[in-house]
Design a protein around this motif. Structure first.
Motif, PDB file in Angstrom:
ATOM      1  N   CYS A 285      -7.399 -39.977   1.762  1.00  0.00           N
ATOM      2  CA  CYS A 285      -5.935 -40.087   1.767  1.00  0.00           C
ATOM      3  C   CYS A 285      -5.443 -41.421   1.207  1.00  0.00           C
ATOM      4  CB  CYS A 285      -5.398 -39.920   3.188  1.00  0.00           C
ATOM      5  SG  CYS A 285      -5.648 -38.283   3.885  1.00  0.00           S
ATOM      6  N   GLY A 286      -6.358 -42.365   1.021  1.00  0.00           N
ATOM      7  CA  GLY A 286      -5.959 -43.679   0.534  1.00  0.00           C
ATOM      8  C   GLY A 286      -5.269 -44.526   1.576  1.00  0.00           C
ATOM      9  N   ILE A 287      -5.622 -44.314   2.859  1.00  0.00           N
ATOM     10  CA  ILE A 287      -5.032 -45.108   3.940  1.00  0.00           C
ATOM     11  C   ILE A 287      -6.152 -45.607   4.852  1.00  0.00           C
ATOM     12  CG2 ILE A 287      -2.838 -43.869   3.894  1.00  0.00           C
ATOM     13  CD1 ILE A 287      -3.758 -42.216   6.258  1.00  0.00           C
ATOM     14  N   SER A 288      -5.807 -46.338   5.876  1.00  0.00           N
ATOM     15  CA  SER A 288      -6.794 -46.854   6.811  1.00  0.00           C
ATOM     16  C   SER A 288      -7.134 -45.809   7.868  1.00  0.00           C
ATOM     17  CB  SER A 288      -6.269 -48.116   7.496  1.00  0.00           C
ATOM     18  OG  SER A 288      -5.181 -47.790   8.344  1.00  0.00           O
ATOM     19  N   ASP A 289      -8.268 -46.012   8.550  1.00  0.00           N
ATOM     20  CA  ASP A 289      -8.614 -45.087   9.628  1.00  0.00           C
ATOM     21  C   ASP A 289      -7.572 -45.162  10.748  1.00  0.00           C
ATOM     22  OD1 ASP A 289      -9.346 -47.632  10.382  1.00  0.00           O
ATOM     23  OD2 ASP A 289     -11.303 -47.067  11.187  1.00  0.00           O
ATOM     24  N   ALA A 290      -7.009 -46.352  10.955  1.00  0.00           N
ATOM     25  CA  ALA A 290      -5.949 -46.486  11.956  1.00  0.00           C
ATOM     26  C   ALA A 290      -4.732 -45.655  11.563  1.00  0.00           C
ATOM     27  CB  ALA A 290      -5.560 -47.950  12.116  1.00  0.00           C
ATOM     28  N   GLY A 291      -4.486 -45.560  10.264  1.00  0.00           N
ATOM     29  CA  GLY A 291      -3.368 -44.751   9.787  1.00  0.00           C
ATOM     30  C   GLY A 291      -3.564 -43.279  10.093  1.00  0.00           C
ATOM     31  N   VAL A 292      -4.806 -42.802   9.957  1.00  0.00           N
ATOM     32  CA  VAL A 292      -5.103 -41.409  10.300  1.00  0.00           C
ATOM     33  C   VAL A 292      -4.910 -41.187  11.795  1.00  0.00           C
ATOM     34  CG1 VAL A 292      -6.900 -39.640  10.404  1.00  0.00           C
ATOM     35  CG2 VAL A 292      -6.706 -41.088   8.375  1.00  0.00           C
ATOM     36  N   LEU A 293      -5.480 -42.093  12.594  1.00  0.00           N
ATOM     37  CA  LEU A 293      -5.406 -41.950  14.051  1.00  0.00           C
ATOM     38  C   LEU A 293      -3.974 -42.051  14.561  1.00  0.00           C
ATOM     39  CD1 LEU A 293      -8.557 -44.014  15.057  1.00  0.00           C
ATOM     40  CD2 LEU A 293      -8.292 -41.527  15.088  1.00  0.00           C
ATOM     41  N   HIS A 294      -3.145 -42.760  13.845  1.00  0.00           N
ATOM     42  CA  HIS A 294      -1.733 -42.859  14.231  1.00  0.00           C
ATOM     43  C   HIS A 294      -1.080 -41.480  14.264  1.00  0.00           C
ATOM     44  CE1 HIS A 294       2.427 -44.219  14.407  1.00  0.00           C
ATOM     45  NE2 HIS A 294       2.684 -43.505  13.323  1.00  0.00           N
ATOM     46  N   HIS A 295      -1.532 -40.603  13.364  1.00  0.00           N
ATOM     47  CA  HIS A 295      -0.925 -39.277  13.252  1.00  0.00           C
ATOM     48  C   HIS A 295      -1.618 -38.222  14.107  1.00  0.00           C
ATOM     49  CE1 HIS A 295       1.934 -40.139   9.990  1.00  0.00           C
ATOM     50  NE2 HIS A 295       1.007 -40.979   9.530  1.00  0.00           N
ATOM     51  N   VAL A 296      -2.933 -38.364  14.354  1.00  0.00           N
ATOM     52  CA  VAL A 296      -3.661 -37.290  15.048  1.00  0.00           C
ATOM     53  C   VAL A 296      -4.275 -37.720  16.374  1.00  0.00           C
ATOM     54  CG1 VAL A 296      -4.144 -36.082  12.893  1.00  0.00           C
ATOM     55  CG2 VAL A 296      -5.801 -37.751  13.764  1.00  0.00           C
ATOM     56  N   GLY A 297      -4.259 -39.006  16.671  1.00  0.00           N
ATOM     57  CA  GLY A 297      -4.764 -39.492  17.955  1.00  0.00           C
ATOM     58  C   GLY A 297      -6.255 -39.737  17.996  1.00  0.00           C
ATOM     59  N   THR A 298      -7.044 -38.681  17.794  1.00  0.00           N
ATOM     60  CA  THR A 298      -8.503 -38.773  17.846  1.00  0.00           C
ATOM     61  C   THR A 298      -9.095 -37.860  16.779  1.00  0.00           C
ATOM     62  OG1 THR A 298      -8.705 -36.939  19.414  1.00  0.00           O
ATOM     63  CG2 THR A 298      -8.451 -39.170  20.356  1.00  0.00           C
ATOM     64  N   LYS A 299     -10.406 -37.945  16.605  1.00  0.00           N
ATOM     65  CA  LYS A 299     -11.070 -37.035  15.675  1.00  0.00           C
ATOM     66  C   LYS A 299     -10.934 -35.596  16.170  1.00  0.00           C
ATOM     67  CE  LYS A 299     -15.445 -36.039  13.359  1.00  0.00           C
ATOM     68  NZ  LYS A 299     -16.903 -36.289  13.302  1.00  0.00           N
ATOM     69  N   GLU A 300     -11.038 -35.408  17.480  1.00  0.00           N
ATOM     70  CA  GLU A 300     -10.864 -34.075  18.053  1.00  0.00           C
ATOM     71  C   GLU A 300      -9.436 -33.576  17.833  1.00  0.00           C
ATOM     72  OE1 GLU A 300     -12.294 -36.629  19.557  1.00  0.00           O
ATOM     73  OE2 GLU A 300     -14.380 -35.919  19.608  1.00  0.00           O
ATOM     74  N   GLY A 301      -8.483 -34.490  17.936  1.00  0.00           N
ATOM     75  CA  GLY A 301      -7.093 -34.133  17.677  1.00  0.00           C
ATOM     76  C   GLY A 301      -6.878 -33.710  16.239  1.00  0.00           C
ATOM     77  N   LEU A 302      -7.607 -34.345  15.327  1.00  0.00           N
ATOM     78  CA  LEU A 302      -7.534 -33.973  13.920  1.00  0.00           C
ATOM     79  C   LEU A 302      -8.031 -32.546  13.727  1.00  0.00           C
ATOM     80  CD1 LEU A 302      -7.235 -34.570  10.884  1.00  0.00           C
ATOM     81  CD2 LEU A 302      -9.537 -35.556  10.941  1.00  0.00           C
ATOM     82  N   LEU A 303      -9.134 -32.210  14.367  1.00  0.00           N
ATOM     83  CA  LEU A 303      -9.693 -30.871  14.241  1.00  0.00           C
ATOM     84  C   LEU A 303      -8.709 -29.825  14.755  1.00  0.00           C
ATOM     85  CD1 LEU A 303     -12.053 -29.002  13.586  1.00  0.00           C
ATOM     86  CD2 LEU A 303     -12.952 -29.448  15.879  1.00  0.00           C
ATOM     87  N   VAL A 304      -8.136 -30.065  15.905  1.00  0.00           N
ATOM     88  CA  VAL A 304      -7.159 -29.127  16.471  1.00  0.00           C
ATOM     89  C   VAL A 304      -5.958 -28.984  15.537  1.00  0.00           C
ATOM     90  CG1 VAL A 304      -5.537 -28.752  18.358  1.00  0.00           C
ATOM     91  CG2 VAL A 304      -7.866 -29.512  18.855  1.00  0.00           C
ATOM     92  N   ALA A 305      -5.497 -30.091  14.965  1.00  0.00           N
ATOM     93  CA  ALA A 305      -4.351 -30.048  14.049  1.00  0.00           C
ATOM     94  C   ALA A 305      -4.668 -29.195  12.825  1.00  0.00           C
ATOM     95  CB  ALA A 305      -3.973 -31.467  13.624  1.00  0.00           C
ATOM     96  N   VAL A 306      -5.875 -29.326  12.298  1.00  0.00           N
ATOM     97  CA  VAL A 306      -6.299 -28.533  11.140  1.00  0.00           C
ATOM     98  C   VAL A 306      -6.292 -27.046  11.480  1.00  0.00           C
ATOM     99  CG1 VAL A 306      -8.298 -27.940   9.696  1.00  0.00           C
ATOM    100  CG2 VAL A 306      -7.642 -30.336   9.995  1.00  0.00           C
TER     101      VAL A 306
END
Length: 208
Positions: free
Chosen positions: A50-71
């Motif tokens: 995405c061209g952003i920081s890992d903190a930037g990703v976590l800001h939107h999804v909370g956790t890696k598990e949260g990312l999976l659920v969002a997908v």
């Protein structure tokens, strides 16, 4: 010669509204998970894509598990909307309210036709479905609930037959198996193969 901070290439900030950024994160994560599985990626991989920081990703999804659920939840919303349009029915019917105003054959064909348009998404679900057989997997609960939901949809389409739940399981399993063959060999015409298979596994139920 020692370089200074001003000599180093600077990353151009890609500022996007939050909804657009989340959509980008989900899109990139979908591709990466489909290719490598959930355990094969990191938040940093998604951030780099995405061209952003890992903190930037976590800001939107909370956790890696949260990312999976969002997908997964995003893909379900998209598919329900498109399937309802293809079948000419309300989205509520596809949310397992117990009724379905289309035949088993029409429902299955629309679902296969939809999946034929998105091999990457079918691969994503196939990979995660297998991974999540482990009760410790973060998508275990999601796929367990999704199995109940999907089977209920097939059963609703088979309403009026002697054993809708059994028919649902058998047709669902046949569709999954055919899709796995197609993922392995994309030269297969998924819709044509399903139409041929439906003659032997769906037509007998239409005669009752």
């Amino acid at each position: 010669m020692t370089s200074t901070a001003s000599d180093r290439p600077q990353r151009v900030r890609d500022r996007r509204p939050a909804p657009e950024r989340l959509k980008q994160i989900i899109t990139e994560a979908t591709t990466l998970i489909a290719e490598r599985g959930f355990w094969g990626i990191s938040i940093q991989d998604v951030a780099d894509a995405c061209g952003i920081s890992d903190a930037g990703v976590l800001h939107h999804v909370g956790t890696k598990e949260g990312l999976l659920v969002a997908v997964l939840e995003h893909r379900d919303e998209v598919d329900i909307a498109l399937l309802s349009q293809m079948l000419g029915i309300a989205e509520s019917e596809l949310k397992a309210d117990g009724t379905l105003s289309v035949s088993l054959r029409d429902f299955c064909r629309a679902l296969v036709a939809r999946n034929a348009q998105q091999p990457e998404i079918v691969r994503l679900y196939s990979v995660l479905n297998a991974e999540s057989l482990d009760p410790q997997h973060p998508a275990y609960a999601y796929f367990s609930a999704r199995e109940v939901w999907a089977t209920a949809l097939f059963a609703a389409a088979a309403a009026g037959t002697a054993n809708p739940a059994r028919i649902a399981r058998q047709v669902f399993a046949a569709m999954d198996g055919l899709q796995l063959r197609w993922l392995r060999n994309p030269a297969i015409d998924l819709v044509a193969e399903w139409d041929a298979l439906a003659e032997s596994i769906v037509r007998p139920y239409e005669m009752h």
